[in-house]
Write a protein that holds these residues in place. Sequence first.
Motif, PDB file in Angstrom:
ATOM      1  N   SER A  10      54.745  -5.962  59.439  1.00  0.00           N
ATOM      2  CA  SER A  10      55.854  -6.251  58.508  1.00  0.00           C
ATOM      3  C   SER A  10      56.071  -5.141  57.492  1.00  0.00           C
ATOM      4  N   LEU A  36      66.150 -11.622  57.627  1.00  0.00           N
ATOM      5  CA  LEU A  36      64.731 -11.632  58.025  1.00  0.00           C
ATOM      6  C   LEU A  36      64.242 -13.062  58.265  1.00  0.00           C
ATOM      7  N   THR A  67      65.076 -14.106  61.713  1.00  0.00           N
ATOM      8  CA  THR A  67      64.150 -13.483  62.674  1.00  0.00           C
ATOM      9  C   THR A  67      62.794 -14.191  62.647  1.00  0.00           C
ATOM     10  N   ILE A  68      62.277 -14.398  61.449  1.00  0.00           N
ATOM     11  CA  ILE A  68      60.956 -15.034  61.316  1.00  0.00           C
ATOM     12  C   ILE A  68      61.002 -16.459  61.885  1.00  0.00           C
TER      13      ILE A  68
END
Length: 132
Positions: free
Chosen positions: A29, A63, A66-67
């Motif tokens: 990350s 994000l 995506t996570i």
Amino acid sequence: MKLSRCLYFSAARPDLPFWQTAAEIVGASQAGNDRMELTGALLAHDGWFVQCLEGLPARLTRLLVTIGADRRHSGMEIIEFGPAERRLFEGWSMAHVELTPLMKLKLGQTFDPTAWTARDLTALMLDAGRAA
Ligand code: FAD
């Protein structure tokens, strides 16, 4: 810079090695978060992930999507997302915070982030980060 902060928790996939997965996630990350000017911390404890992320709201949203699709965890629940005056994890593209033995003792047998407020979880992560 318009700054937002979000906090969520999720359950790690039980068939994956928990600590190794957490370390891989943090390691992978950092470069991306740095590039996107995102800061934050990941707490991995008792099969749970708790993550705080800070940065531009649109980047945070992207994000989080995506996570949320990552198969290494499930049941992601966002418990805070809103404007922030300042970064709490300034200088950390992704801090890997762990609870100290004393913190674990205070928490008791099990850690259940579903029973915690966003404020208390954030304070726990900051304390753990300071103790590291
Ligand atoms: P890829 O790396 O191409 O991965 C695609 C999918 O493959 C993933 O969604 C995942 O399901 C799976 N996968 C990837 N690597 C592994 C592996 N080693 N073992 C098993 N399955 C795997 N990314 C960030 O950039 N910043 C963050 O702050 C961040 N925090 C995260 C917090 C948690 C709790 C989790 C689970 C993931 C986090 N990630 C973070 C990772 C993120 O979900 C993406 O994997 C990453 O952003 C790379 O995106 P990508 O589209 O290139 O996915």
